[in-house]
Design an enzyme around this catalytic site. Structure first.
Site, short mmCIF file in Angstrom:
data_model
loop_
_atom_site.label_atom_id
_atom_site.label_comp_id
_atom_site.label_asym_id
_atom_site.label_seq_id
_atom_site.Cartn_x
_atom_site.Cartn_y
_atom_site.Cartn_z
N LYS A 136 0.83 -1.20 0.00
CA LYS A 136 0.00 0.00 0.00
C LYS A 136 0.87 1.26 0.00
CE LYS A 136 -3.97 -2.20 0.42
NZ LYS A 136 -5.09 -2.09 -0.53
N HIS A 193 -10.51 -8.38 -7.58
CA HIS A 193 -10.24 -7.89 -6.22
C HIS A 193 -10.76 -8.86 -5.15
CE1 HIS A 193 -11.78 -5.54 -2.65
NE2 HIS A 193 -10.49 -5.25 -2.61
#
Length: 375
Positions: A176, A307
Site C-alpha cells: 500500500k 479484487h
C-alpha cells in the site's frame, strides 16, 4: 423420470470475521476512514428438491453488511420453487423485486451471494470445478499477496511477510502507498524492491488517495521500480484521470474494485481508464454480472486482476482469455474447511466440484443472524 429440479430451501446468514490486527491503508492516514477491524459476510445456502446444494457469499468492509443481509432477506423468498438452472432469469427476478433501491451497490451485492451459490450448485451437480464448468483456459493463475503490505505494518514487517509469501509459493507482492508524506511512500517501495530483488513482480496500491497532479508526479517517480501496476491512483470514478495516466505512464494502471455495477465498469472501459481491470464479483452482483463485464474487458484486450475473494475469483480468472492475476488474502481462511494451494508463483484451481468450499464450524460460530425459507 422428470429431470426438473426446483429450489426448496434457502438459508441466509450474516457473520462477522474479526481481523487479528486493525488494518490501515491510505484512507485511514488521510482521515477518511477508521482502521478496519472486521469483515462482515452474507452467506447464501441453497438446496433443491433433488438434494443438490450450493453456497455463495458477499461481504462488506467497515459498513454495509447489515444492509446487504436485510435486502437479501426481503427478496430471497422469490427463490423458492424456481429452477436453479435459470440463474440469469432468477437474478433478474430478484433484481426487480428490489428495484426501487437501484441496480448497484447494496441492492446487487445482496443478490451476489445468491447468484454465486447458484453457480456453485450448478457446477457441483455437473461434477466440475466452477472454472471447468465455465470453460477454463488454465489450471492455475498467477497470484500476488496483498494482506502483508498494509500501511499499519512497518517496512521491516512488510519485508518479513513478503519473504514468507514467496516461500509459500506466492508469485508477487503488493504494498500500500498513498501516505500524506510521499517521501515515505517512495522509501517503502524502494525498501521492498531492494528486499525482494528486481525479478519478483511488485505492485503498489494508493487506494484512491492521490489527486491528478500527485498521481502523475509519483507515477513518474515510481517508474524506476519496474512495477506490474499502480492501483487506484485516483478516485475510482475519475475515469478520464485514470485514462490520462494510462496513456502517459509506462507503468500500467489498474482500477475497478470499488465500482459496484457492470454499468460503472462500462464507463471505465469506454474511457480507456485502465490497462488492468479489477472487478469484484460480490460487489458487482455476482458471477452473472462478472461474466458480462469480463466479456467487455476481453473485447478491449484488458488484463484482469479481480479484487479480494480469491475463493471465487480464482475460478473466474482461470476462465478469462488473457493471463490474469489473483489476489491472495488469507483473511478468509477461518471461514472455510478447505485451503487453496499456491506453488511456483501460481494459485492452483482445486479439483473439487463447484467453488470447492464448505463453511467451517468457525463461520457458524461467528454468525450473528440467519433466516430460512422453505417450499
Amino acid at each position: 423420470m422428470s429431470s426438473v429440479d426446483l429450489i426448496r430451501h434457502v438459508k441466509l446468514s450474516t457473520a462477522r470475521l474479526p481481523l487479528a490486527l486493525p488494518i490501515s491503508d491510505a484512507k485511514v492516514f488521510t482521515g477518511r476512514q477508521k482502521p478496519m477491524t472486521e469483515v462482515v459476510f452474507l452467506f447464501a445456502e441453497i438446496t433443491t428438491e433433488l438434494g443438490h446444494s450450493g453456497v455463495g457469499f458477499s461481504y462488506s468492509k467497515r459498513a454495509g453488511g447489515p444492509a446487504q443481509y436485510a435486502h437479501a432477506r426481503e427478496v430471497a423468498e422469490g427463490l423458492i420453487g424456481e429452477d436453479p438452472n435459470d440463474i440469469a432469469r432468477i437474478y433478474t427476478k430478484l433484481l426487480w423485486a428490489g428495484a426501487s433501491v437501484g441496480r448497484s451497490g447494496v441492492a446487487t451485492q445482496a443478490l451476489a451471494a445468491v447468484d454465486i451459490a447458484l453457480y456453485d450448485l450448478k457446477a457441483k451437480r455437473a461434477g466440475l470445478p466452477l472454472a471447468k464448468f465455465l470453460g477454463s483456459y488454465r489450471d492455475s493463475v498467477r497470484t500476488y499477496n496483498t494482506s502483508g503490505g498494509f500501511l499499519n505494518a512497518s517496512l521491516d514487517e512488510v519485508k518479513a511477510r513478503a519473504t514468507q509469501s514467496l516461500e509459500e509459493g506466492i508469485g508477487g507482492i503488493k504494498i500500500k502507498v498513498g501516505l500524506p508524506d510521499s517521501k515515505e511512500d517512495l522509501r517503502r517501495v524502494a525498501g521492498i524492491r531492494d528486499h525482494i530483488g528486481p525479478d519478483v513482480p511488485l505492485m503498489v496500491d494508493a487506494n484512491q488517495q492521490w489527486d491528478r497532479a500527485a498521481a502523475l508526479r509519483l507515477g513518474r517517480r515510481l517508474e524506476e521500480f519496474d512495477l506490474v501496476w499502480i492501483e487506484e491512483p485516483l478516485d475510482a470514478y475519475d475515469f478520464e484521470g485514470h485514462a490520462h495516466l494510462a496513456q502517459v505512464l509506462d507503468t500500467p494502471i489498474a482500477t475497478g474494485e470499488m465500482l459496484a455495477s457492470v454499468a460503472e465498469h462500462k464507463g471505465l472501459i469506454a474511457a480507456n481508464g485502465c490497462d488492468i481491470i479489477q472487478p469484484d464479483a460480490p460487489r458487482v452482483g455476482g458471477i452473472t454480472q462478472f461474466l458480462r463485464l469480463a466479456a467487455l474487458a476481453d473485447e478491449r484486450g484488458l488484463d484482469l486482476a479481480p479484487h479480494f475473494a480469491m475463493e471465487i475469483h480464482l475460478h473466474l480468472a482461470a476462465a478469462y482469455p488473457h493471463e490474469p492475476w489473483v489476489e491472495h488474502f488469507d483473511w478468509l481462511d477461518p471461514l472455510f474447511n478447505e485451503r487453496l494451494e499456491t506453488k511456483d508463483g501460481r494459485m492452483i484451481v482445486p479439483d473439487r466440484p463447484g467453488l470447492g468450499i464448505t463453511l467451517s464450524d468457525q463461520a457458524r460460530a461467528w454468525t450473528t443472524e440467519s433466516v430460512e425459507f422453505d417450499a
